[in-house]
Structures are given as C-alpha cells and as structure tokens.
Design a protein around this motif. Sequence first.
Motif, PDB file in Angstrom:
ATOM      1  N   ASP A  27      26.210  15.430 -29.134  1.00 56.54           N
ATOM      2  CA  ASP A  27      25.946  14.613 -28.065  1.00 56.54           C
ATOM      3  C   ASP A  27      25.730  12.977 -28.360  1.00 56.54           C
ATOM      4  O   ASP A  27      25.996  12.688 -29.450  1.00 56.54           O
ATOM      5  CB  ASP A  27      24.504  15.270 -27.359  1.00 56.54           C
ATOM      6  N   CYS A  68      21.551  16.040 -33.005  1.00 58.97           N
ATOM      7  CA  CYS A  68      20.476  15.420 -32.292  1.00 58.97           C
ATOM      8  C   CYS A  68      19.265  16.226 -32.669  1.00 58.97           C
ATOM      9  O   CYS A  68      19.387  17.438 -32.811  1.00 58.97           O
ATOM     10  CB  CYS A  68      20.879  15.447 -30.879  1.00 58.97           C
ATOM     11  N   GLY A  94      21.710  10.915 -22.825  1.00 56.42           N
ATOM     12  CA  GLY A  94      21.600  11.012 -24.384  1.00 56.42           C
ATOM     13  C   GLY A  94      22.030  12.784 -24.885  1.00 56.42           C
ATOM     14  O   GLY A  94      22.591  12.853 -25.856  1.00 56.42           O
ATOM     15  N   HIS A  95      21.820  13.489 -24.045  1.00 52.90           N
ATOM     16  CA  HIS A  95      22.193  15.016 -24.210  1.00 52.90           C
ATOM     17  C   HIS A  95      23.325  15.410 -23.768  1.00 52.90           C
ATOM     18  O   HIS A  95      23.526  16.632 -23.666  1.00 52.90           O
ATOM     19  CB  HIS A  95      20.701  15.747 -24.259  1.00 52.90           C
ATOM     20  N   PHE A 136      21.210  19.849 -29.975  1.00 52.23           N
ATOM     21  CA  PHE A 136      22.570  19.871 -29.971  1.00 52.23           C
ATOM     22  C   PHE A 136      23.333  19.244 -31.024  1.00 52.23           C
ATOM     23  O   PHE A 136      22.773  18.388 -31.514  1.00 52.23           O
ATOM     24  CB  PHE A 136      22.958  18.864 -28.340  1.00 52.23           C
ATOM     25  N   CYS A 186      17.425  17.317 -30.417  1.00 48.69           N
ATOM     26  CA  CYS A 186      17.280  18.177 -29.240  1.00 48.69           C
ATOM     27  C   CYS A 186      17.780  19.545 -29.468  1.00 48.69           C
ATOM     28  O   CYS A 186      17.722  20.539 -28.903  1.00 48.69           O
ATOM     29  CB  CYS A 186      17.877  17.661 -28.055  1.00 48.69           C
TER      30      CYS A 186
HETATM   31 ZN   LIG Z   1      20.297  15.541 -27.957  1.00 46.49          ZN
END
Ligand SMILES: [Zn+2]
Length: 348
Positions: free
Chosen positions: A208, A201, A182-183, A205, A203
Amino acid sequence: MDQADTVRTPSSWVVVGLDNGGTCNNATVLDATGQFLVNNLVENPSRVLEGPESAVEALAEAFGNILELTSTPLSLVRAVGLDTPGPASAHGVISSKGATNFNQVSWHGFDIRGALETRLGLPVVYNNDGNAAALYAHHQHFGADAAAHSSVSAIVGTGLGGGVVEAGQVVRGAAGMAGELGHVQIPLLGVLEDGQPVPLCNCGFAGDVESIASLTGIRNNLLPYWLTRFPDHPLAAEPVAVAAKALRGYGEKDDPLALAVFGQQAKAIGKLFTIAANFTDPSAYFLGGGVVEASAHFRQWFLNTVRENTELRDEQKAVAAFALVPDRDMAGARGAAVAALTEATAAG
Ligand SMILES: [Zn+2]
C-alpha cells in the motif's frame, strides 16, 4: 514573539481551531470573513499521555490561551474545530483499540469531541488530522471558490495521511474511514526494482502507499533494501531509525541512495493520484508533510516526480493543479477552524 505583528483582534464572530498532537496542542482563531487572527504557531502541552481528563483540560487551556492572546471575548466564539490523530470515528470517538497517542485503556472508545463540547459549552466539529490538513490545503488554494472544487491530499509523515475533499467538504465515509489514503494498495510495476521485496505496512497490507511513502516505510522497507545496493554508504553504519530520519538531508544534497528512496516514494504517490484521477477526478492534488520543509530545489524535484508519475488524460492535465500543502505545522489547527467556520456559517 512580537505579538503586534503576528496577532490581530477580531472584528466579527469567530471560530477557534485546536490541533491535538502527541506532545502539543496548536491553536488558532478564524473570523467570519475567513481571516486567521494568528500568523504563527501557538502551542501548549497536550498531556494526552496522562489520559482523557488531563487532555481535555489541556485543550480547554489552549482555547482560553488563544482567546486571551487575540483579545477575543468568549461571546464572539460560535464554534470550535478539533482535530486529533486517528484512528477515530467521523465524530471524534477514538478507536476502540486505542491509537498511537491514545494507548491508555481510558482512551479506548473515548468521545473526545463530545467531552470537549461539554467542557467548553460550545459546538465542537471534529476531523482527523489528515483530513483537517487536506481541508486547509483545499481552502487555502481555492479561496472563495473552494465549494466549486475537489482535491486529494497526500501527507507524508510517520505514516501517510491526507484526505479527500469534494465540493469543499471532507469526504468522511460511513464509518469515518474515507480518505485513509495510506492504505490504498497500488500497482507496484514501475515502482519497485527487479528483486526488491514487496513492502509491508503495519496495517497488514502489502504494497500500500504507506508501506513506501512514509518514514515508517523508509525505515522498514526502502532503506533496508537500498542499503544492499549502496553497501558503502555512510548511513549503512547508522541504526536504521537514525538513518531514516537523516535521509532527507542527503536527498537535499542529491545523494544517489536518497534520491532512489524518495524517487520510489514519489512514484508511489503518483500511482495513488492516478487512482484518484479515475475515482473522483479532482481539481487539485496536494502534497504535504516533511517535504514541505525541505530545500526548494528538493521539494520541487519531489513534486515534479509525483506529477510525472500521475497518469492523467489530456482533458485532466488541462485543469488539474499540483501543489504543496502550505504551513505544515499550522495546517491541522487551521483546517479544523475552516471546518468549524463552514458548519457555523451553515447553522446561521
Ligand atoms: Zn497500510
């Protein structure tokens, strides 16, 4: 449930698979010949929100229940496979920052694999849930030839999970973070429309795979953009979280807004698989998650769109398979059991 039809008793030694989720544990039994003894979902409450002690006890209950259901003597069990949502180490230590299902402080850095091993007195083999489902897809597809093949699985859910399988085994990585598909950041050319904001995202990012190909990506990024293009759509009147969940139903009816959103998801997964093609050149590309439960017409369209957007060389096209991850709800427990069987067989 008609147990006579859905449950068998073992004729050899076995392993047990336990899939730990936010509300339920799902359990299965796999015998040494590779046959699952349970054909349906067998669940009990996971109690993860009560903390590690209750959750490990709930896993032990799931273990006891599934042995009872299949009339399996404890003495036949060689190992247990466990999977949980991540992030966790390769050996089942929950992230020191916690995780969505494991947010109590007592979970931070908790060794759930080791705790269950101590509680049951049996070897416990750990995988995160994405890796377990990837392993199940791989073994279900290749059967006895599993060790001769490699695959990549992308599983679309709240996030984008999955895993990388090489020679029949999950690639774990030095820190247990391999296969965090996913990343992986993807080229956005040909995925986004002119003027569409770059998706973000959780996270941190931008752009991604999960920022596009996940329920979270739909809610945070795709739907807010596409509703500006379809302002009169009935979903414009709904709260965005409700609208995001309702979208698949519209996709099954060929609604243009829904097809635009899911088309972007399929393109993003195609870009990811193109990276995989140049990275490990796998034998198979698997797609899983909610889409597996959609109508046959819609899920075939989605899989075809992923395939059309995966740029393979002619030599790769000749050998690569594209398929759906089967048995969505049971894939985690079954993959966890496959991992345990592999280790128990190697241990002899
Ligand atoms: Zn991500």
